[in-house]
Design an enzyme around this catalytic site. Structure first.
Site, PDB file in Angstrom:
ATOM      1  CG  HIS A 174      -1.549   1.327   1.514  1.00 15.53           C
ATOM      2  ND1 HIS A 174      -2.530   1.887   0.736  1.00 15.53           N
ATOM      3  CD2 HIS A 174      -1.303   2.239   2.502  1.00 15.53           C
ATOM      4  CE1 HIS A 174      -2.878   3.070   1.229  1.00 15.53           C
ATOM      5  NE2 HIS A 174      -2.134   3.307   2.307  1.00 15.53           N
ATOM      6  CE  LYS A 183       5.475  27.086  -0.191  1.00 12.20           C
ATOM      7  NZ  LYS A 183       4.936  27.509  -1.472  1.00 12.20           N
ATOM      8  CE1 TYR A 234       7.857  20.035   3.302  1.00 10.20           C
ATOM      9  CE2 TYR A 234       9.554  18.563   4.100  1.00 10.20           C
ATOM     10  CZ  TYR A 234       8.551  19.480   4.342  1.00 10.20           C
ATOM     11  OH  TYR A 234       8.234  19.818   5.612  1.00 10.20           O
ATOM     12  CB  SER A 249      -0.070  28.806  -4.972  1.00 13.90           C
ATOM     13  OG  SER A 249       0.448  28.220  -3.820  1.00 13.90           O
ATOM     14  CG  HIS A 298      12.132  15.185   5.463  1.00 13.85           C
ATOM     15  ND1 HIS A 298      11.038  15.019   6.267  1.00 13.85           N
ATOM     16  CD2 HIS A 298      12.084  16.464   5.029  1.00 13.85           C
ATOM     17  CE1 HIS A 298      10.372  16.157   6.336  1.00 13.85           C
ATOM     18  NE2 HIS A 298      10.994  17.053   5.603  1.00 13.85           N
ATOM     19  CG  ASP A 335       5.789  18.008 -26.609  1.00 14.53           C
ATOM     20  OD1 ASP A 335       6.164  17.440 -25.569  1.00 14.53           O
ATOM     21  OD2 ASP A 335       4.913  17.531 -27.360  1.00 14.53           O
ATOM     22  CG  HIS A 392      12.189  14.599  11.274  1.00 21.68           C
ATOM     23  ND1 HIS A 392      11.990  15.797  10.648  1.00 21.68           N
ATOM     24  CD2 HIS A 392      11.696  13.671  10.428  1.00 21.68           C
ATOM     25  CE1 HIS A 392      11.397  15.595   9.484  1.00 21.68           C
ATOM     26  NE2 HIS A 392      11.211  14.311   9.327  1.00 21.68           N
ATOM     27  CG  HIS A 393      11.659  10.224   9.345  1.00 23.79           C
ATOM     28  ND1 HIS A 393      10.313  10.073   9.161  1.00 23.79           N
ATOM     29  CD2 HIS A 393      12.013  11.309   8.612  1.00 23.79           C
ATOM     30  CE1 HIS A 393       9.868  11.011   8.341  1.00 23.79           C
ATOM     31  NE2 HIS A 393      10.878  11.778   7.992  1.00 23.79           N
ATOM     32  CD1 TRP A 426       6.079   3.529   4.363  1.00 26.46           C
ATOM     33  CD2 TRP A 426       7.255   4.445   2.693  1.00 26.46           C
ATOM     34  NE1 TRP A 426       6.400   4.810   4.736  1.00 26.46           N
ATOM     35  CE2 TRP A 426       7.128   5.397   3.736  1.00 26.46           C
ATOM     36  CE3 TRP A 426       7.957   4.804   1.543  1.00 26.46           C
ATOM     37  CZ2 TRP A 426       7.671   6.687   3.658  1.00 26.46           C
ATOM     38  CZ3 TRP A 426       8.504   6.072   1.474  1.00 26.46           C
ATOM     39  CH2 TRP A 426       8.365   6.998   2.515  1.00 26.46           C
ATOM     40  CD  GLU A 463       9.350  10.378  -2.665  1.00 23.01           C
ATOM     41  OE1 GLU A 463      10.278  10.748  -3.410  1.00 23.01           O
ATOM     42  OE2 GLU A 463       8.242  10.024  -3.082  1.00 23.01           O
ATOM     43  CB  THR A 497       5.279  25.067   6.405  1.00 23.35           C
ATOM     44  OG1 THR A 497       6.462  24.329   6.105  1.00 23.35           O
ATOM     45  CG2 THR A 497       4.078  24.283   5.940  1.00 23.35           C
ATOM     46  CB  SER A 547      10.477   6.267 -14.383  1.00 29.23           C
ATOM     47  OG  SER A 547       9.359   7.104 -14.407  1.00 29.23           O
ATOM     48  CB  SER A 548      11.658   9.677 -10.443  1.00 35.04           C
ATOM     49  OG  SER A 548      10.569   8.995  -9.965  1.00 35.04           O
ATOM     50  NE  ARG A 601       4.030   3.347  10.890  1.00 39.59           N
ATOM     51  CZ  ARG A 601       4.892   4.015  10.109  1.00 39.59           C
ATOM     52  NH1 ARG A 601       5.901   4.685  10.647  1.00 39.59           N
ATOM     53  NH2 ARG A 601       4.734   4.036   8.817  1.00 39.59           N
TER      54      ARG A 601
HETATM   55  C1  HEM Z   1       5.607  21.062   9.282  1.00 34.36           C
HETATM   56  C2  HEM Z   1       6.043  20.090   8.562  1.00 34.36           C
HETATM   57  C3  HEM Z   1       6.350  18.679   9.038  1.00 34.36           C
HETATM   58  C4  HEM Z   1       6.966  18.255  10.183  1.00 34.36           C
HETATM   59  C5  HEM Z   1       7.485  19.111  11.304  1.00 34.36           C
HETATM   60  C6  HEM Z   1       7.021  16.818  10.127  1.00 34.36           C
HETATM   61  C7  HEM Z   1       7.596  16.000  11.093  1.00 34.36           C
HETATM   62  C8  HEM Z   1       7.602  14.621  11.060  1.00 34.36           C
HETATM   63  C9  HEM Z   1       8.253  13.767  12.011  1.00 34.36           C
HETATM   64  C10 HEM Z   1       9.043  14.244  13.208  1.00 34.36           C
HETATM   65  C11 HEM Z   1       8.042  12.474  11.634  1.00 34.36           C
HETATM   66  C12 HEM Z   1       8.586  11.220  12.306  1.00 34.36           C
HETATM   67  C13 HEM Z   1       7.617  10.665  13.248  1.00 34.36           C
HETATM   68  C14 HEM Z   1       8.048   9.338  13.792  1.00 34.36           C
HETATM   69  O1  HEM Z   1       8.266   8.398  13.006  1.00 34.36           O
HETATM   70  O2  HEM Z   1       8.135   9.223  15.016  1.00 34.36           O
HETATM   71  C15 HEM Z   1       7.256  12.514  10.446  1.00 34.36           C
HETATM   72  C16 HEM Z   1       6.839  11.396   9.751  1.00 34.36           C
HETATM   73  C17 HEM Z   1       6.301  11.450   8.486  1.00 34.36           C
HETATM   74  N1  HEM Z   1       5.965  12.583   7.783  1.00 34.36           N
HETATM   75 FE1  HEM Z   1       6.096  14.475   8.439  1.00 34.36          FE
HETATM   76  N2  HEM Z   1       6.436  16.392   8.971  1.00 34.36           N
HETATM   77  C18 HEM Z   1       6.026  17.502   8.286  1.00 34.36           C
HETATM   78  C19 HEM Z   1       5.416  17.541   7.062  1.00 34.36           C
HETATM   79  C20 HEM Z   1       5.195  16.438   6.283  1.00 34.36           C
HETATM   80  C21 HEM Z   1       4.741  16.468   4.930  1.00 34.36           C
HETATM   81  C22 HEM Z   1       4.433  17.719   4.145  1.00 34.36           C
HETATM   82  C23 HEM Z   1       4.667  15.188   4.508  1.00 34.36           C
HETATM   83  C24 HEM Z   1       4.241  14.624   3.180  1.00 34.36           C
HETATM   84  C25 HEM Z   1       3.583  15.214   2.289  1.00 34.36           C
HETATM   85  C26 HEM Z   1       5.062  14.347   5.598  1.00 34.36           C
HETATM   86  C27 HEM Z   1       5.091  12.976   5.536  1.00 34.36           C
HETATM   87  C28 HEM Z   1       5.529  12.169   6.550  1.00 34.36           C
HETATM   88  C29 HEM Z   1       5.566  10.750   6.469  1.00 34.36           C
HETATM   89  C30 HEM Z   1       5.181   9.896   5.240  1.00 34.36           C
HETATM   90  C31 HEM Z   1       6.044  10.283   7.685  1.00 34.36           C
HETATM   91  C32 HEM Z   1       6.155   8.854   8.161  1.00 34.36           C
HETATM   92  C33 HEM Z   1       7.160   8.026   7.542  1.00 34.36           C
HETATM   93  C34 HEM Z   1       7.113   6.654   8.097  1.00 34.36           C
HETATM   94  O3  HEM Z   1       7.693   6.399   9.169  1.00 34.36           O
HETATM   95  O4  HEM Z   1       6.481   5.784   7.481  1.00 34.36           O
HETATM   96  N3  HEM Z   1       5.376  15.136   6.663  1.00 34.36           N
HETATM   97  N4  HEM Z   1       7.002  13.837  10.101  1.00 34.36           N
HETATM   98 CU   LIG Z   2      10.472  13.794   7.554  1.00 35.66          CU
END
Ligand code: HEM
Ligand SMILES: [Cu+2]
Lengths: 527, 299
Positions: free
Chosen positions: A78, A333, A259, A270, A255, A107, A304-305, A143, A257, A330, A171-172, A452
Site C-alpha cells: 500500500h 505559505k 516534499y 496557489s 524526507h 512540448d 527526525h524519523h 514501505w 521525498e 510552511t 523514470s523519476s 502501527r
Molecule cells: C511542518 C512540517 C512537518 C513536520 C514538522 C514533520 C515531522 C515529522 C516527524 C518528526 C516524523 C517522524 C515521526 C516518527 O516516526 O516518530 C514525520 C513522519 C512522516 N511525515 Fe512528516 N512532517 C512535516 C510535514 C510532512 C509532509 C508535508 C509530509 C508529506 C507530504 C510528511 C510525511 C511524513 C511521512 C510519510 C512520515 C512517516 C514516515 C514513516 O515512518 O512511514 N510530513 N514527520
Molecule cells: Cu520527515
C-alpha cells in the site's frame, strides 16, 4: 496577461495517430500527461484496495480476515504503490499536461525521453506487483524497508522489489530532468522566472529535489542487493557495517521525498485559490522563496524519523530544531493562502472546495508534524498510529486533495467539457468526511499507544478503529464516483469555454478547450 | 511527417518513436534476468535461465541505444536542431551528471559514516559507545583488517597500497582528461588529424586504466583476501571502485563511438554536442576517481 495564439499551426502537421500505437509511440506531452494520470489513478485504486484490506482486518480486534504475514505485505505494498505509483506519477502527469501550456512551450524539452519515463512505470510496477505472487510472498518489511528486515530476513522476492525501485527511480530522474530543461529552456519570450505560475515554480524545485535524492535511494537499494547476494556487510555490524546506516541513507532520500509529494500540490493550490477568490495571490515572491527554503531545509532534517534508534544527543537536538524551522516557511505559505482568500469574492466550485480543505487539513498535519518533531515527545509517539495520522493528514488532504483540485480545475481544458458540479461536490464532501473519520481517530489511539503495522490490537482501541474503518470504506468507495465523474466529463457535458473560470489567469486559458493536440508551436509573447 | 514549418525557427518535436517502449521492455527484461540470476545464485541452484534472460535484456537495450542514438545523430546532421534544442541537450546531460554525483555520494556517505561514526561506536568509543558491548574485543582501525565477527566475515590480510597501481591509474586518468581536452581544441580548430589522434590516445589510456584496475582486483582477490565479503572495508572499497570502473567502461565505450564518428567525418567546429557530452562525462569519472584516490586509497 495577453498572448498571441496561433491556431493554424495547431492543426496543420500531425494530429494524433490512430489506435493503440498512438499511446505507445507518442512524443506528445498531452498524450503522455494523460497516460501518467490514468496510470496514477489505476495505482490509486489498487493501493486503495490494499488499504481496504488493512482497514477490514482492523475493523475489530483479533485476527479475522488475513494472516499477519499477508497483512505486512499489504501495509508495505500500500505504502509503496501510493507513494511511487499514485502520488508521484499524478504530479508528473499534471506537469506534462500543464507546464508547456503554462509557459508557452510547444512540448516538453525532450519528448522521446518523456515517453521513456512514462513507459518505465508500468514495467516497474508490474514487477513490484508480481512479487506478491512469488514464492515466499512479496515485500513485508514496510514501505521504509529497513535493513536487516529487508536484507537478512527478507523473502527472496526482495531482489525484484529492489529492481522495481531502480526502474521507478530511473523514470523519476528522467522525468525530472525533462521538467527542469523545459522550464529553464522553453519559456515563451517575456515569461521571466518571476512571472512563472507557481505550479511551474514548485515543480522546478521538486525536480531538483528528485534529481538530488532518487540516486541516493538507488544507492541504498543497491547496497541492500549487495548485502543480500554478494556478501557485503553495509548493514551488518558483524562485518563492521551498521543497520542504522540504512535508515540514515533511506531518510536522506525519504524526507525530501515527502516534499516531492507536497510541493507540486502547494503550487496548484496557489493557483486555484486566487482563481476562485478573484484576487491575485497574496505574496507571490514570498511563496517562491518559501518553497526554496523548504526544499533547502528538507536536506537537513532526515533524522527526525530516527529519534528512537540511537543517535547522539547533539544529533537529536540538531534535527529537532532544524525540523521545527521548516514550520516557518510552511507557515508563510498558509498565511499567504489565507490572506488571498481574505475579503476575496469567493465561490466554492469543486477545485476551490478541495483547495480550502487542503489549507485547513494540511495545516493539521503540519501541527501533528511539529508535535512529532519534539524529540522527547517523539519517544512516545514514534511507531504509533499518531505517526500514521500525521502523514495521512499531509498526504491525503494534502497531496491527494491537491491532485483532485487540479483535476477538476483543468478537466474542462483537457476534455472540452464541464464536469458535473453536483457530483463533484458530492465527491468532495464524501471524501472530506470519509478521510476525517478515517484518520482523525488515529491521533487518539496513537497517543494512547497503539502501534502501527500490527494486525491486532488491544480491546481498548476497538471503538476508534471501527470508526476509522467505516471512514476508510467511505473514502474508498467515493473514489469510484470520481472515476465516473471523469468518464462522464470526457464523454460529454456542457461545452467548456477557453477560460471556464472567471478568475483564472495564465497562458493555458488562452488556448481553446479542449486544448488542441499541438499548442504554442510558435511561442506566444508574454507581456 | 515531422516537417514543421521552417519559415521561423521552431523547436523540433520528434515524430512517434518506438525506442522508448523498446528501451523500457529492454530494461524490464534485463532486471528480471539479473534478479532471477541472483536469486538462483543465492539459492545454490544451477539453473542458468537468469543469464539468458539477462543477455536478452542487454541485447534489447543495445539495440535501443543504437537505434535511438542513430535517430538523434541523423536528425542533428539534417540540421533539424536549433540552438535552443542544443541547450536542452546540454541541460539534460548536465543534470544527468549531477544525478550520478548524488549516486556516488550515497556510497561516499556510507564510507564516511562508517569511518567517522559507526566504526568507533562499535569499538565502544564516543556517544553511542554502548554498541561496543556486542563484540567487546573489537578494535576499530582503518583499514579494517579484523572485523567484529571474524568467523562470519574474515577480514583481508592486507590492503592495496595507494602508491603503486592506484597512483599510476590516477596519472593515467588525469592525463586522459587532458588529452580529451586537446582533442576538443583540435576539433574547434578544425584539425581533424590531431583530433583523431588525441581522441585515440584518450581511448587507449582508458583501456590501460581498465586493464590495470582488473589486475588490481585479481591481486586483491587472490593474494590479499580483500573481497566483497571481507567486511566493511572490502564492501566500500569494491562498491566505490567497482561502480567507478563500470562508469569508466561506459565512458570508454562512449569515447570509442565518438572516435568512430570522428573518423566518419561527423562533428563540425561549432556543432559537436555529442563530443562535448562524452567529454563532460569523462571529466566526471575523472573527478570521481580523484575523490576515490584520496578517500579510499590514501586516507
Ligand atoms: C511542518 C512540517 C512537518 C513536520 C514538522 C514533520 C515531522 C515529522 C516527524 C518528526 C516524523 C517522524 C515521526 C516518527 O516516526 O516518530 C514525520 C513522519 C512522516 N511525515 Fe512528516 N512532517 C512535516 C510535514 C510532512 C509532509 C508535508 C509530509 C508529506 C507530504 C510528511 C510525511 C511524513 C511521512 C510519510 C512520515 C512517516 C514516515 C514513516 O515512518 O512511514 N510530513 N514527520
Ligand atoms: Cu520527515
Amino acid at each position: 496577461m495577453s498572448a498571441v495564439i496561433d491556431h493554424h499551426h495547431a492543426d496543420h502537421g500531425h494530429g494524433p495517430a490512430k489506435g493503440l500505437m498512438r499511446w505507445v509511440l507518442t512524443t506528445n506531452h498531452k498524450d503522455i500527461g494523460s497516460m501518467y494520470l490514468w496510470f496514477s489513478f489505476a495505482m490509486f485504486l489498487l493501493g486503495g484496495s490494499m488499504a481496504m484490506i488493512i482497514r477490514a482486518e482492523l475493523f475489530q480486534p483479533g485476527l479475522q480476515l488475513v494472516q499477519p504475514e499477508f497483512f505486512n505485505q499489504m501495509t508495505t505494498s500500500h505504502g509503496l504503490i501510493m507513494v511511487f505509483g499514485a502520488v508521484m506519477p499524478a504530479f508528473v502527469g499534471l506537469a506534462n499536461w500543464m507546464i508547456p501550456l503554462m509557459i508557452g512551450a510547444p512540448d516538453m524539452a525532450l519528448p522521446r525521453m518523456n515517453n521513456f519515463s512514462f513507459w518505465l512505470l508500468p514495467a516497474a510496477f508490474g514487477l513490484l506487483i508480481s512479487t506478491l505472487f512469488m514464492e515466499g510472498g512479496g515485500p513485508n518489511f514496510g514501505w521504509t524497508f529497513y535493513a536487516p528486515l529487508s536484507t537478512t530476513y527478507a523473502p527472496p522476492s526482495v531482489t525484484f522489489f529492489i529492481f522495481a525501485i531502480h526502474l521507478a527511480g530511473i523514470s523519476s530522474i528522467m522525468g525530472a530532468i525533462n521538467i527542469i530543461a523545459t522550464i529553464l529552456n522553453l519559456r515563451a519570450p517575456g515569461m521571466t522566472l518571476m512571472k512563472m505560475p507557481l505550479f511551474v515554480w514548485t515543480w522546478l524545485i521538486t525536480a531538483f529535489l528528485l534529481i538530488a535524492v532518487m540516486p541516493v535511494l538507488a544507492g541504498a537499494v543497491t547496497m541492500m542487493l549487495m548485502d543480500i547476494h554478494f556478501g557485503t556487510s553495509f548493514f551488518n555490524a558483524a562485518g563492521g557495517g551498521d543497520p542504522v546506516m540504512f535508515q540514515h541513507i533511506f531518510w536522506f532520500f525519504g524526507h525530501p521525498e515527502v516534499y516531492i509529494m507536497i510541493l507540486p500540490a502547494f503550487g496548484t493550490v496557489s493557483m486555484i485559490i486566487p482563481a476562485f477568490a478573484r484576487k491575485p495571490l497574496f505574496g507571490y515572491t514570498s511563496m517562491v522563496y518559501a518553497t526554496g527554503a523548504i526544499a533547502f531545509l528538507s536536506f537537513a532534517v532526515w533524522a527526525h524519523h530516527m529519534f528512537t534508534v540511537g543517535i547522539p544527543l547533539t544529533g537529536e537536538l540538531f534535527f529537532m530544531y532544524a525540523t521545527m524551522l521548516i514550520a516557518v516557511p510552511t507557515g508563510v505559505k498558509v498565511f499567504n493562502w489565507v490572506s488571498t482568500m481574505f475579503r476575496g469574492s469567493l465561490t466554492f466550485e469543486a477545485p476551490m472546495l478541495f483547495s480550502v480543505a487542503f489549507v485547513i487539513l494540511f495545516t493539521i498535519g503540519g501541527f501533528s508534524g511539529l508535535m512529532l518533531a519534539m524529540a522527547p515527545a517523539d519517544f512516545q509517539y514514534h511507531d504509533t498510529y499518531f505517526v500514521v495520522a500525521h502523514f495521512h493528514y499531509v498526504l491525503v488532504p494534502g497531496a491527494i486533495f491537491g491532485i483532485f483540485a487540479s483535476a477538476y480545475y483543468w478537466l474542462p481544458k483537457w476534455t472540452g467539457h464541464m464536469y458535473d458540479e453536483v457530483l463533484a461536490k458530492t465527491h468532495f464532501w464524501m471524501s472530506f468526511i470519509g478521510m476525517n473519520l478515517a484518520f482523525f481517530p488515529m491521533h487518539f489511539v496513537g497517543l494512547a499507544g497503539m502501534p502501527r503495522r500490527i494486525p491486532d490490537y488491544n480491546m481498548m482501541f476497538a471503538n476508534f478503529n471501527m470508526v476509522s474503518s467505516i471512514g476508510a470504506f467511505m473514502f474508498g468507495a467515493t473514489q469510484l464516483l470520481f472515476l465516473y465523474i471523469v468518464i462522464k466529463c470526457i464523454r460529454g457535458g456542457p461545452k467548456a469555454a477557453a477560460k471556464p473560470w472567471e478568475g483564472a489567469e495564465g497562458l493555458e486559458w488562452t488556448v481553446p478547450s479542449p486544448a488542441p493536440y499541438h499548442t504554442f508551436t510558435t511561442p506566444p509573447e508574454v507581456k | 511527417m515531422a516537417s514543421h514549418d521552417t519559415s521561423h525557427e521552431t523547436y523540433y518535436v520528434p515524430p512517434q518513436s518506438k525506442w522508448p517502449i523498446v528501451g523500457s521492455i529492454g530494461l524490464l527484461v534485463t532486471v528480471f534476468g539479473a534478479g532471477t540470476m541472483m536469486n538462483n545464485m543465492s539459492a545454490d541452484s544451477d539453473s542458468s535461465i537468469g543469464y539468458w534472460i539477462l543477455l536478452a535484456g542487454i541485447l534489447i537495450i543495445a539495440y535501443m541505444m543504437f537505434g535511438w542514438f542513430s535517430n538523434v545523430v541523423n536528425e542533428s546532421r539534417q540540421g533539424l536542431y536549433s540552438a535552443q534544442m542544443d541547450r536542452s541537450f546540454r541541460m539534460g546531460m548536465g543534470w544527468f551528471i549531477f544525478s550520478e554525483v548524488m549516486f556516488f555520494s550515497a556510497f561516499f556517505g556510507a564510507l564516511f559514516y562508517v569511518r567517522m561514526l559507526a566504526g568507533p561506536w562499535l569499538a565502544g568509543e564516543g556517544h553511542k559507545g554502548e554498541s561496543g558491548l556486542l563484540w567487546p574485543e573489537f578494535q576499530f582501525v582503518w583499514p579494517l583488517l579484523q572485523n567484529p565477527d571474524p568467523a562470519v566475515y574474515p577480514g583481508p590480510t592486507e590492503t592495496i597500497s595507494p602508491w603503486q597501481l592506484p597512483l599510476i591509474n590516477t596519472v593515467i586518468l588525469i592525463t586522459s582528461s587532458i588529452t580529451v581536452t586537446f582533442a576538443h581544441h583540435a576539433l574547434r580548430a578544425a584539425k581533424r588529424t590531431a583530433l583523431t589522434l588525441w581522441l585515440l590516445l584518450t581511448v587507449i589510456l582508458a583501456a590501460v586504466f581498465l586493464t590495470l584496475q582488473i589486475m588490481e582486483y585479481m591481486h586483491a582477490y587472490n593474494d590479499l583476501g580483500l573481497t566483497l565479503d571481507s567486511g566493511i572495508y572490502g564492501a566500500t572499497f569494491f562498491m566505490l571502485t567497482g561502480f567507478h570502473g563500470f562508469h569508466v567502461a561506459m565512458g570508454t565505450l562512449i569515447l570509442t563511438i565518438i572516435l568512430l564518428r570522428v573518423m566518419k567525418g561527423h562533428f563540425t567546429p561549432d556543432n559537436h554536442f555529442g563530443f562535448e557530452a562524452a567529454a563532460w562525462y569523462w571529466h566526471f569519472v575523472d573527478v570521481v576517481w580523484v575523490g576515490l584516490f584520496i578517500f579510499v586509497y590514501v586516507l
